[in-house]
Design a protein around this motif. Structure first.
Motif, mmCIF file in Angstrom:
data_model
loop_
_atom_site.group_PDB
_atom_site.id
_atom_site.type_symbol
_atom_site.label_atom_id
_atom_site.label_comp_id
_atom_site.label_asym_id
_atom_site.label_seq_id
_atom_site.Cartn_x
_atom_site.Cartn_y
_atom_site.Cartn_z
ATOM 1 N N LYS A 123 -14.258 -4.042 61.077
ATOM 2 C CA LYS A 123 -14.791 -4.535 60.040
ATOM 3 C C LYS A 123 -14.909 -5.891 60.055
ATOM 4 C CE LYS A 123 -14.078 -1.101 56.199
ATOM 5 N NZ LYS A 123 -13.387 -0.660 55.160
ATOM 6 N N ASP A 124 -13.959 -6.744 60.219
ATOM 7 C CA ASP A 124 -14.099 -8.260 60.399
ATOM 8 C C ASP A 124 -14.952 -8.539 61.292
ATOM 9 O OD1 ASP A 124 -12.955 -10.770 59.242
ATOM 10 O OD2 ASP A 124 -12.762 -11.004 61.202
ATOM 11 N N LEU A 125 -15.005 -8.051 62.499
ATOM 12 C CA LEU A 125 -15.602 -8.480 63.720
ATOM 13 C C LEU A 125 -17.121 -7.953 63.450
ATOM 14 C CD1 LEU A 125 -13.091 -7.111 66.500
ATOM 15 C CD2 LEU A 125 -13.649 -9.586 65.814
ATOM 16 N N ALA A 126 -17.325 -6.925 62.873
ATOM 17 C CA ALA A 126 -18.760 -6.466 62.535
ATOM 18 C C ALA A 126 -19.296 -7.423 61.351
ATOM 19 C CB ALA A 126 -18.677 -5.047 62.203
ATOM 20 N N ALA A 127 -18.655 -8.096 60.633
ATOM 21 C CA ALA A 127 -19.106 -8.829 59.619
ATOM 22 C C ALA A 127 -20.265 -9.814 59.692
ATOM 23 C CB ALA A 127 -17.966 -9.433 58.733
ATOM 24 N N ASP A 128 -21.134 -9.754 59.094
ATOM 25 C CA ASP A 128 -22.386 -10.813 59.401
ATOM 26 C C ASP A 128 -22.023 -12.063 58.758
ATOM 27 O OD1 ASP A 128 -24.778 -12.081 59.615
ATOM 28 O OD2 ASP A 128 -25.859 -10.634 58.314
ATOM 29 N N THR A 129 -21.764 -12.926 59.480
ATOM 30 C CA THR A 129 -21.192 -14.168 58.784
ATOM 31 C C THR A 129 -22.468 -15.383 58.540
ATOM 32 O OG1 THR A 129 -21.144 -15.215 61.403
ATOM 33 C CG2 THR A 129 -19.049 -14.301 60.290
ATOM 34 N N ASN A 130 -23.584 -14.819 58.930
ATOM 35 C CA ASN A 130 -25.023 -15.602 58.582
ATOM 36 C C ASN A 130 -25.352 -15.220 57.225
ATOM 37 O OD1 ASN A 130 -24.875 -16.681 61.115
ATOM 38 N ND2 ASN A 130 -25.907 -15.189 61.960
ATOM 39 N N ALA A 131 -24.799 -14.352 56.573
ATOM 40 C CA ALA A 131 -25.460 -13.868 55.248
ATOM 41 C C ALA A 131 -24.860 -14.595 54.209
ATOM 42 C CB ALA A 131 -25.098 -12.490 55.057
#
Length: 131
Positions: A123-131
């Motif tokens: 889940k963390d690796l797939a998280a969208d950090t640009n949002a």
């Protein structure tokens, strides 16, 4: 001295010694038959490079360090400046690695590691950090 003897004494593979020659860090003379004829000063220079590389200095830093080492009129401040800059890079890298370790440790502890598909790591690796 031939390259095999020099490699043993300097603690470097022959391939590395050839590379250092190709990029101009060492310039052993050649015998009439074309073979490298390493001198004691070449062995010393290669051992110097080996130690500098083991401390993580870049090839260009090594080139500068060799120039400074061979310059009897150098200021030790020049050497210290180069070493301090390298130390700061190492400290920054250590801080980055500690941050990575802390984050990964949290994720590993949050994961049950069982047969369920739910995985906080993914889940963390797939998280969208640009949002």
């Amino acid at each position: 001295m031939n390259i095999g003897d020099v490699a043993k004494r300097a603690g470097l593979p022959a391939k590395t010694i050839r590379y250092y020659e190709d990029i101009g860090l060492v310039k052993p003379p050649r015998d009439a038959n074309g073979y490298r004829a390493f001198r004691e000063q070449d062995v010393h220079k290669l051992a110097f490079l080996s130690r500098a590389r083991a401390l993580g200095f870049t090839i260009e830093d090594c080139r500068t360090l060799l120039t400074l080492y061979e310059d009897q009129t150098r200021a030790s401040a020049d050497v210290k400046t180069l070493a301090e800059a390298h130390l700061h890079k190492i400290e920054d890298k250590i801080a980055q690695l500690q941050s990575m370790r802390d984050t990964l440790s949290e994720l590993v502890h949050a994961c049950a590691g069982d047969n369920r598909p739910d995985c906080p790591i993914l889940k963390d690796l797939a998280a969208d950090t640009n949002a």
